[in-house]
Design an enzyme around this catalytic site. Structure first.
Site, PDB file in Angstrom:
ATOM      1  N   GLY A  13       0.823  -1.216   0.000  1.00 21.78           N
ATOM      2  CA  GLY A  13       0.000   0.000   0.000  1.00 21.78           C
ATOM      3  C   GLY A  13       0.856   1.264   0.000  1.00 21.78           C
ATOM      4  N   LYS A  87      -9.871   1.785   4.982  1.00 26.12           N
ATOM      5  CA  LYS A  87      -9.714   3.070   5.698  1.00 26.12           C
ATOM      6  C   LYS A  87     -10.524   4.212   5.099  1.00 26.12           C
ATOM      7  CE  LYS A  87      -6.469   5.214   2.892  1.00 26.12           C
ATOM      8  NZ  LYS A  87      -6.451   6.642   2.627  1.00 26.12           N
ATOM      9  N   SER A 127      -5.478   5.989  13.872  1.00 25.05           N
ATOM     10  CA  SER A 127      -5.903   7.159  13.098  1.00 25.05           C
ATOM     11  C   SER A 127      -6.452   8.245  14.011  1.00 25.05           C
ATOM     12  CB  SER A 127      -6.994   6.736  12.110  1.00 25.05           C
ATOM     13  OG  SER A 127      -7.639   7.858  11.569  1.00 25.05           O
ATOM     14  N   THR A 129      -8.892   9.677  13.462  1.00 26.13           N
ATOM     15  CA  THR A 129     -10.352   9.510  13.415  1.00 26.13           C
ATOM     16  C   THR A 129     -10.895   9.001  14.745  1.00 26.13           C
ATOM     17  OG1 THR A 129      -9.953   8.843  11.146  1.00 26.13           O
ATOM     18  CG2 THR A 129     -12.170   8.511  11.966  1.00 26.13           C
ATOM     19  N   TYR A 151     -15.375   3.116  10.374  1.00 26.75           N
ATOM     20  CA  TYR A 151     -13.910   3.004  10.238  1.00 26.75           C
ATOM     21  C   TYR A 151     -13.248   3.406  11.559  1.00 26.75           C
ATOM     22  CZ  TYR A 151      -9.169   4.578   9.343  1.00 26.75           C
ATOM     23  OH  TYR A 151      -7.812   4.789   9.436  1.00 26.75           O
ATOM     24  N   LYS A 155     -10.972   1.228  14.602  1.00 30.53           N
ATOM     25  CA  LYS A 155      -9.664   1.630  15.136  1.00 30.53           C
ATOM     26  C   LYS A 155      -9.713   1.764  16.654  1.00 30.53           C
ATOM     27  CE  LYS A 155      -7.245   1.616  11.418  1.00 30.53           C
ATOM     28  NZ  LYS A 155      -6.120   0.665  11.255  1.00 30.53           N
ATOM     29  N   ASN A 181      -3.273  13.421   8.546  1.00 32.75           N
ATOM     30  CA  ASN A 181      -3.568  13.202   7.106  1.00 32.75           C
ATOM     31  C   ASN A 181      -2.293  13.011   6.306  1.00 32.75           C
ATOM     32  OD1 ASN A 181      -6.048  14.542   8.283  1.00 32.75           O
ATOM     33  ND2 ASN A 181      -6.754  14.046   6.207  1.00 32.75           N
ATOM     34  N   ASN A 201      -9.554  10.645  -0.998  1.00 33.18           N
ATOM     35  CA  ASN A 201      -8.777  11.574  -0.181  1.00 33.18           C
ATOM     36  C   ASN A 201      -8.306  12.787  -0.996  1.00 33.18           C
ATOM     37  OD1 ASN A 201      -7.546   8.696   1.485  1.00 33.18           O
ATOM     38  ND2 ASN A 201      -8.943  10.173   2.370  1.00 33.18           N
ATOM     39  N   GLY A 297     -19.970  13.108   7.961  1.00 31.42           N
ATOM     40  CA  GLY A 297     -18.897  12.457   8.720  1.00 31.42           C
ATOM     41  C   GLY A 297     -17.655  13.315   8.835  1.00 31.42           C
ATOM     42  N   ASP A 298     -17.570  14.401   8.048  1.00 34.25           N
ATOM     43  CA  ASP A 298     -16.384  15.271   8.143  1.00 34.25           C
ATOM     44  C   ASP A 298     -16.363  16.016   9.471  1.00 34.25           C
ATOM     45  OD1 ASP A 298     -15.897  16.357   4.694  1.00 34.25           O
ATOM     46  OD2 ASP A 298     -14.888  14.840   5.908  1.00 34.25           O
TER      47      ASP A 298
HETATM   48  C1  WQD Z   1      -9.643  15.915   3.893  1.00 33.97           C
HETATM   49  C2  WQD Z   1     -10.463  17.183   3.725  1.00 33.97           C
HETATM   50  C3  WQD Z   1     -12.719  16.805   3.042  1.00 33.97           C
HETATM   51  C4  WQD Z   1     -11.895  15.227  -0.899  1.00 33.97           C
HETATM   52  C5  WQD Z   1      -9.200  10.499   5.942  1.00 33.97           C
HETATM   53  C6  WQD Z   1      -9.826   9.340   6.655  1.00 33.97           C
HETATM   54  C7  WQD Z   1      -8.859   8.293   6.825  1.00 33.97           C
HETATM   55  C8  WQD Z   1      -7.591   8.775   7.416  1.00 33.97           C
HETATM   56  C9  WQD Z   1      -7.166  10.160   6.960  1.00 33.97           C
HETATM   57  C10 WQD Z   1      -6.135   6.993   7.895  1.00 33.97           C
HETATM   58  C11 WQD Z   1     -11.886  17.015   4.268  1.00 33.97           C
HETATM   59  C12 WQD Z   1     -11.940  17.580   1.980  1.00 33.97           C
HETATM   60  C13 WQD Z   1     -11.678  15.762   0.359  1.00 33.97           C
HETATM   61  C14 WQD Z   1     -12.599  15.986  -1.871  1.00 33.97           C
HETATM   62  C15 WQD Z   1     -12.833  17.765  -0.281  1.00 33.97           C
HETATM   63  N1  WQD Z   1      -6.590   7.868   7.008  1.00 33.97           N
HETATM   64  N2  WQD Z   1     -12.150  17.008   0.645  1.00 33.97           N
HETATM   65  N3  WQD Z   1     -13.042  17.231  -1.535  1.00 33.97           N
HETATM   66  O1  WQD Z   1     -11.492  12.612   5.768  1.00 33.97           O
HETATM   67  O2  WQD Z   1      -9.659  14.108   6.790  1.00 33.97           O
HETATM   68  O3  WQD Z   1      -9.385  11.655   6.713  1.00 33.97           O
HETATM   69  O4  WQD Z   1      -7.829  10.383   5.773  1.00 33.97           O
HETATM   70  O5  WQD Z   1      -6.480   6.853   8.996  1.00 33.97           O
HETATM   71  O6  WQD Z   1      -8.668   7.778   5.527  1.00 33.97           O
HETATM   72  O7  WQD Z   1     -10.250   9.689   7.934  1.00 33.97           O
HETATM   73  O8  WQD Z   1      -9.234  12.957   4.621  1.00 33.97           O
HETATM   74  O9  WQD Z   1      -8.494  13.557   2.372  1.00 33.97           O
HETATM   75  O10 WQD Z   1     -10.794  12.474   2.653  1.00 33.97           O
HETATM   76  O11 WQD Z   1     -10.435  14.826   3.403  1.00 33.97           O
HETATM   77  O12 WQD Z   1     -13.249  18.903   0.001  1.00 33.97           O
HETATM   78  O13 WQD Z   1     -12.836  15.556  -3.029  1.00 33.97           O
HETATM   79  O14 WQD Z   1     -10.594  17.449   2.343  1.00 33.97           O
HETATM   80  O15 WQD Z   1     -14.024  17.340   3.176  1.00 33.97           O
HETATM   81  O16 WQD Z   1     -12.269  18.234   4.859  1.00 33.97           O
HETATM   82  P1  WQD Z   1     -10.055  12.905   6.008  1.00 33.97           P
HETATM   83  P2  WQD Z   1      -9.745  13.387   3.185  1.00 33.97           P
END
Ligand code: WQD
Length: 338
Positions: A13, A87, A127, A129, A151, A155, A181, A201, A297-298
């Site tokens: 990965g 994840k 994470s 999270t 998810y 964890k 992140n 992501n 979920g954000d």
């Molecule tokens: C980051 C920000 C989105 C995509 C994830 C997961 C988990 C963890 C870390 C391991 C957010 C915004 C994103 C898009 C957007 N990994 N965004 N448009 O959700 O913070 O965390 O990664 O544990 O995988 O929890 O990461 O990169 O998805 O989003 O606006 O097309 O970018 O809303 O605010 P996230 P993300």
């Protein structure tokens, strides 16, 4: 050169492949395990190209205990670094049972195999999270754990299992690393985060938006109570994240750590629009995006307290956001992703 065998689950990965390179460079012998459900075996050639070493790789699923047992029987395993897990937050809300089966049962099968073969050194990919909706910022390791999605729940369950195993054993070392992140890529341009057709992501999405003119990125909400209305995130370079793993491994090998949880973040939060601006600056072009609805979920804002990581592991980040953007762009161009 210590050549200790380190079992790395999720070895092919994004994080696993960078970790195998770093382990080899630190004189360890990574034994890679992956079911290739979310990665490609071609990565192994890139690891060999960078390190000039062919790693032992076993295609296996942690859901099948027998394959794991054979892995432990084939060679002495000094420690395990467990990265393999599903994840994607959004996907976990659509498939909670699949996430629990994969992430929790896979962990239990791994721990049972370790127990059978007397391996008691464990580094766990957790994470940020697990903190749920922050009650305070920056997020420190004592912040209550709460989950806003399956998810994150897997964890929290994983950490609880490991805390019990380590607490009620007299010689178990386990360090859970709570990632914020991760982004960026290996300096060679040979390894990075896959830019799949429909990425979830932020960084792969920005790459996809650049590579595919008809693909318009959506910024999920600009009406949050933040400096520019978009969410805040702590972006950490993959190289810094990996350094944290090597230090955690050496901590486990050097002493009986019991159970520890450590944040791996840079301690600063950037807004989504700031991240896009930094990416555009390094790219030399604008990204095609629109403002859309919030993503369920954000969390509004998430960034790490780095005090404990510095105190316990002697670790802190060395790479800034511009360098994360540059390395991501270098990998994107080198991989010729389409
Ligand atoms: C980051 C920000 C989105 C995509 C994830 C997961 C988990 C963890 C870390 C391991 C957010 C915004 C994103 C898009 C957007 N990994 N965004 N448009 O959700 O913070 O965390 O990664 O544990 O995988 O929890 O990461 O990169 O998805 O989003 O606006 O097309 O970018 O809303 O605010 P996230 P993300």
């Amino acid at each position: 050169m210590n050549n200790k065998n380190i079992l790395v689950t999720g070895a092919s990965g994004f994080i696993g492949s960078h970790l195998c390179v770093a382990l080899i460079e630190a004189g360890y012998n990574p034994i890679g395990v992956d079911n290739l459900s979310n990665s490609k075996a071609g990565v192994l050639e890139k690891i060999e190209q960078i390190t000039k070493k062919k790693i032992t790789f076993i295609q296996a699923d942690l859901a099948t205990p027998q394959a794991l047992k054979e892995c432990f029987a084939a060679q002495p395993i000094t420690a395990v670094i467990h990265l393999a897990a599903f994840k994607a937050v959004g996907e976990s809300t659509e498939q909670p049972l699949r996430y629990h089966s994969n992430n929790v049962i896979g962990l239990l099968n791994l721990l049972n195999s370790m127990n059978e073969f007397g391996c008691n050194k464990f580094v766990y990919s957790s994470s940020a999270t697990v903190y749920g909706i922050p009650q305070r910022l920056p997020l420190d390791e004592e912040h209550p754990l709460a989950s806003t999605n399956p998810y994150g729940t897997t964890k929290i369950i994983g950490e609880s299992i490991l805390r019990d195993v380590a607490t009620y054993s007299d010689d178990y070392s386990c360090i859970s690393l709570r990632y914020f992140n991760p982004a960026g890529a290996h300096s060679s341009g040979l390894l990075g985060e896959d830019i799949v057709e429909k990425p979830a992501n932020l960084f792969p999405v920005m790459c996809r938006a650049h590579l595919t003119p008809e693909y318009q990125m959506t910024v999920f909400g600009d009406d949050y109570d933040t400096k520019d209305g978009t969410c805040i995130r702590d972006i950490i370079h993959i190289n810094d994240l990996i350094d944290g793993h090597i230090l955690a491994l050496e901590k486990c090998l050097g002493e009986n750590t019991g159970y520890q949880a450590v944040n791996l973040g840079c301690g600063k939060g950037w807004s989504v629009l700031e991240i896009i601006e930094n990416f555009e600056k390094e790219l030399g072009e604008s990204i095609n995006y629109k403002i859309g609805a919030r993503r369920p979920g954000d969390t509004i804002s998430s960034y790490a307290s780095t005090d404990y990581a510095k105190k316990y592991l002697g670790w802190q980040t060395k790479h800034d956001l511009p360098s994360i953007c540059r390395d991501t762009i270098k990998y994107m161009r080198a991989s010729g992703a389409r």
